[in-house]
Write a protein that holds these residues in place. Sequence first.
Motif, PDB file in Angstrom:
ATOM      1  N   PHE A 139       0.739  -0.999  -0.058  1.00 55.96           N
ATOM      2  CA  PHE A 139       0.002  -0.099   0.060  1.00 55.96           C
ATOM      3  C   PHE A 139       0.801   1.168  -0.101  1.00 55.96           C
ATOM      4  CE2 PHE A 139      -2.692  -3.336   1.832  1.00 55.96           C
ATOM      5  CZ  PHE A 139      -3.797  -3.046   1.305  1.00 55.96           C
ATOM      6  N   ASP A 140       0.464   2.086  -0.998  1.00 51.45           N
ATOM      7  CA  ASP A 140       1.483   3.554  -1.208  1.00 51.45           C
ATOM      8  C   ASP A 140       0.422   4.409  -0.681  1.00 51.45           C
ATOM      9  OD1 ASP A 140       2.937   5.468  -1.685  1.00 51.45           O
ATOM     10  OD2 ASP A 140       2.755   5.513  -3.709  1.00 51.45           O
ATOM     11  N   ALA A 141       0.666   4.890   0.720  1.00 49.88           N
ATOM     12  CA  ALA A 141      -0.175   5.701   1.377  1.00 49.88           C
ATOM     13  C   ALA A 141       0.299   7.366   1.205  1.00 49.88           C
ATOM     14  CB  ALA A 141      -0.046   5.279   2.901  1.00 49.88           C
ATOM     15  N   THR A 142       1.317   7.464   0.541  1.00 53.06           N
ATOM     16  CA  THR A 142       2.122   8.634   0.233  1.00 53.06           C
ATOM     17  C   THR A 142       2.387   9.038  -1.228  1.00 53.06           C
ATOM     18  OG1 THR A 142       4.347   7.971   0.704  1.00 53.06           O
ATOM     19  CG2 THR A 142       2.799   8.845   2.581  1.00 53.06           C
ATOM     20  N   PRO A 143       1.452   8.749  -2.344  1.00 53.49           N
ATOM     21  CA  PRO A 143       1.616   9.037  -3.679  1.00 53.49           C
ATOM     22  C   PRO A 143       2.091  10.546  -3.746  1.00 53.49           C
ATOM     23  CG  PRO A 143      -0.656   8.215  -3.164  1.00 53.49           C
ATOM     24  CD  PRO A 143      -0.003   8.660  -2.058  1.00 53.49           C
ATOM     25  N   PRO A 144       3.014  10.681  -4.868  1.00 55.27           N
ATOM     26  CA  PRO A 144       3.604  12.288  -5.163  1.00 55.27           C
ATOM     27  C   PRO A 144       2.428  13.132  -5.625  1.00 55.27           C
ATOM     28  CG  PRO A 144       4.064  10.670  -6.860  1.00 55.27           C
ATOM     29  CD  PRO A 144       3.507  10.001  -5.924  1.00 55.27           C
ATOM     30  N   SER A 145       2.912  14.645  -5.431  1.00 60.12           N
ATOM     31  CA  SER A 145       2.024  15.368  -5.621  1.00 60.12           C
ATOM     32  C   SER A 145       1.916  15.890  -7.208  1.00 60.12           C
ATOM     33  CB  SER A 145       2.290  16.763  -4.586  1.00 60.12           C
ATOM     34  OG  SER A 145       3.669  17.055  -5.410  1.00 60.12           O
ATOM     35  N   GLU A 146       2.832  15.208  -7.813  1.00 56.70           N
ATOM     36  CA  GLU A 146       2.756  15.369  -9.529  1.00 56.70           C
ATOM     37  C   GLU A 146       2.532  14.059 -10.140  1.00 56.70           C
ATOM     38  OE1 GLU A 146       6.444  16.777 -11.198  1.00 56.70           O
ATOM     39  OE2 GLU A 146       7.525  15.762  -9.586  1.00 56.70           O
ATOM     40  N   VAL A 147       2.581  13.787 -11.267  1.00 56.87           N
ATOM     41  CA  VAL A 147       2.568  12.779 -12.170  1.00 56.87           C
ATOM     42  C   VAL A 147       3.490  12.835 -13.385  1.00 56.87           C
ATOM     43  CG1 VAL A 147       0.351  12.009 -11.237  1.00 56.87           C
ATOM     44  CG2 VAL A 147       0.304  13.351 -13.263  1.00 56.87           C
ATOM     45  N   GLY A 148       3.768  11.671 -13.754  1.00 60.94           N
ATOM     46  CA  GLY A 148       4.732  11.957 -15.000  1.00 60.94           C
ATOM     47  C   GLY A 148       3.532  11.735 -16.329  1.00 60.94           C
ATOM     48  N   ASN A 149       4.402  11.709 -17.436  1.00 64.74           N
ATOM     49  CA  ASN A 149       3.490  11.911 -18.633  1.00 64.74           C
ATOM     50  C   ASN A 149       2.625  10.370 -18.754  1.00 64.74           C
ATOM     51  OD1 ASN A 149       4.646  13.986 -19.387  1.00 64.74           O
ATOM     52  ND2 ASN A 149       6.330  12.847 -20.467  1.00 64.74           N
ATOM     53  N   THR A 150       3.028   9.303 -17.954  1.00 62.05           N
ATOM     54  CA  THR A 150       2.027   8.085 -17.976  1.00 62.05           C
ATOM     55  C   THR A 150       1.411   7.889 -16.646  1.00 62.05           C
ATOM     56  OG1 THR A 150       4.198   6.947 -17.451  1.00 62.05           O
ATOM     57  CG2 THR A 150       3.405   6.787 -20.069  1.00 62.05           C
ATOM     58  N   GLY A 151       1.577   8.871 -15.819  1.00 61.88           N
ATOM     59  CA  GLY A 151       1.002   8.789 -14.594  1.00 61.88           C
ATOM     60  C   GLY A 151       2.000   8.356 -13.528  1.00 61.88           C
ATOM     61  N   ILE A 152       1.635   7.800 -12.257  1.00 62.98           N
ATOM     62  CA  ILE A 152       2.211   7.149 -11.388  1.00 62.98           C
ATOM     63  C   ILE A 152       2.390   5.627 -11.716  1.00 62.98           C
ATOM     64  CG2 ILE A 152       2.566   6.769  -9.087  1.00 62.98           C
ATOM     65  CD1 ILE A 152       0.486   9.164  -8.495  1.00 62.98           C
ATOM     66  N   CYS A 153       3.786   5.392 -11.873  1.00 61.44           N
ATOM     67  CA  CYS A 153       4.203   3.857 -12.279  1.00 61.44           C
ATOM     68  C   CYS A 153       4.689   3.141 -10.994  1.00 61.44           C
ATOM     69  CB  CYS A 153       5.004   3.863 -13.366  1.00 61.44           C
ATOM     70  SG  CYS A 153       4.510   4.700 -14.815  1.00 61.44           S
ATOM     71  N   TYR A 154       4.524   1.938 -10.988  1.00 62.54           N
ATOM     72  CA  TYR A 154       4.986   0.968  -9.995  1.00 62.54           C
ATOM     73  C   TYR A 154       5.826  -0.222 -10.570  1.00 62.54           C
ATOM     74  CZ  TYR A 154       2.223   3.731  -6.699  1.00 62.54           C
ATOM     75  OH  TYR A 154       1.650   4.751  -6.135  1.00 62.54           O
ATOM     76  N   LYS A 155       6.525  -0.835  -9.960  1.00 58.35           N
ATOM     77  CA  LYS A 155       7.259  -2.179 -10.348  1.00 58.35           C
ATOM     78  C   LYS A 155       7.609  -2.736  -9.159  1.00 58.35           C
ATOM     79  CE  LYS A 155      12.024  -0.694 -11.600  1.00 58.35           C
ATOM     80  NZ  LYS A 155      13.139  -0.796 -12.398  1.00 58.35           N
ATOM     81  N   VAL A 156       8.073  -4.009  -9.230  1.00 60.05           N
ATOM     82  CA  VAL A 156       8.510  -4.818  -8.006  1.00 60.05           C
ATOM     83  C   VAL A 156       9.518  -5.638  -8.431  1.00 60.05           C
ATOM     84  CG1 VAL A 156       8.004  -6.870  -6.415  1.00 60.05           C
ATOM     85  CG2 VAL A 156       6.030  -5.134  -7.058  1.00 60.05           C
ATOM     86  N   VAL A 157      10.780  -5.742  -7.505  1.00 56.28           N
ATOM     87  CA  VAL A 157      12.007  -6.629  -7.645  1.00 56.28           C
ATOM     88  C   VAL A 157      12.004  -7.750  -6.694  1.00 56.28           C
ATOM     89  CG1 VAL A 157      14.409  -6.520  -7.992  1.00 56.28           C
ATOM     90  CG2 VAL A 157      13.005  -4.658  -8.891  1.00 56.28           C
ATOM     91  N   ALA A 158      12.139  -9.061  -7.003  1.00 54.76           N
ATOM     92  CA  ALA A 158      12.268  -9.980  -6.461  1.00 54.76           C
ATOM     93  C   ALA A 158      14.001 -10.181  -6.253  1.00 54.76           C
ATOM     94  CB  ALA A 158      11.526 -11.300  -6.719  1.00 54.76           C
ATOM     95  N   PHE A 159      14.273 -10.447  -4.828  1.00 57.83           N
ATOM     96  CA  PHE A 159      15.572 -10.605  -4.399  1.00 57.83           C
ATOM     97  C   PHE A 159      15.767 -12.008  -3.838  1.00 57.83           C
ATOM     98  CE2 PHE A 159      15.378  -6.200  -4.810  1.00 57.83           C
ATOM     99  CZ  PHE A 159      16.964  -5.915  -5.457  1.00 57.83           C
ATOM    100  N   GLU A 160      16.776 -12.901  -4.271  1.00 56.17           N
ATOM    101  CA  GLU A 160      16.875 -14.021  -3.585  1.00 56.17           C
ATOM    102  C   GLU A 160      17.648 -14.196  -2.152  1.00 56.17           C
ATOM    103  OE1 GLU A 160      18.996 -18.023  -5.184  1.00 56.17           O
ATOM    104  OE2 GLU A 160      19.746 -16.512  -5.931  1.00 56.17           O
ATOM    105  N   ASN A 161      17.433 -14.976  -1.393  1.00 55.70           N
ATOM    106  CA  ASN A 161      17.988 -14.993  -0.394  1.00 55.70           C
ATOM    107  C   ASN A 161      19.622 -15.166  -0.598  1.00 55.70           C
ATOM    108  OD1 ASN A 161      16.080 -15.081   2.051  1.00 55.70           O
ATOM    109  ND2 ASN A 161      15.415 -16.881   1.204  1.00 55.70           N
TER     110      ASN A 161
END
Length: 216
Positions: A133-155
């Motif tokens: 949950f992102d409870a503090t989105p930025p006060s501005e957006v880029g040309n494509t909006g607000i973007c997210y990605k996830v990176v999995a890290f191995e143990n």
Amino acid sequence: SDTSGEISFFRLKRGKDLLNMQTLADIQFDKNSDNYTYEDIDSKADFANTIYYYQVEVFDNCKNSTGSLSNVSNTIIAKVVVLNDTQNMVIWNKYNYFSNDVGYYYVYRGLEFGGVYEWQVIGSSKSTDTTFFDATPPSEVGNTGICYKVVAFENPGNVLTPNQMQSNSSYSCELKDFKIFFPTAFNPFGVNRKWVPRGSYINYDKSEVKIFNRWG
């Protein structure tokens, strides 16, 4: 790969499940290389919505399968869901095929300007989590909006790889509705001389406003 082995080529296979893997490409063996890279840019694939599985099979100089199969790797799909004006939720599917299992996930938020994405880590989650949950989105957006990605890290501690392995998800962007309020009355030569629009997701540095009188 074992550069001293009797290897002719590697067959890279892809499938929507492990039972229906199809040949994606045959990659010729290079005795001077022990690492190979292939970029999957299949225009018919739906990378943003479909989880794909990859595996490599080894073939000998007689073009027969040696029976050697790599580990399986799966793609990660991240999606953003707008909950309200002040909170977004990021969801993703688990990565399942690290030798040492997933240790944790990092969640990145990014804005795109002029084709360039600026990413920053906004949080981490446990290996069993698939939401953030992102409870503090930025006060501005880029040309494509607000973007997210996830990176999995191995143990850490995998003796087969010198560096900690990681897997990047696809990214998902969400354009929110702008809420803009304009003053209805002002006098540039009177007491109320300041005119500023207010609202959400306004970047004043990148915005321009022109005011016309009734005669144009």
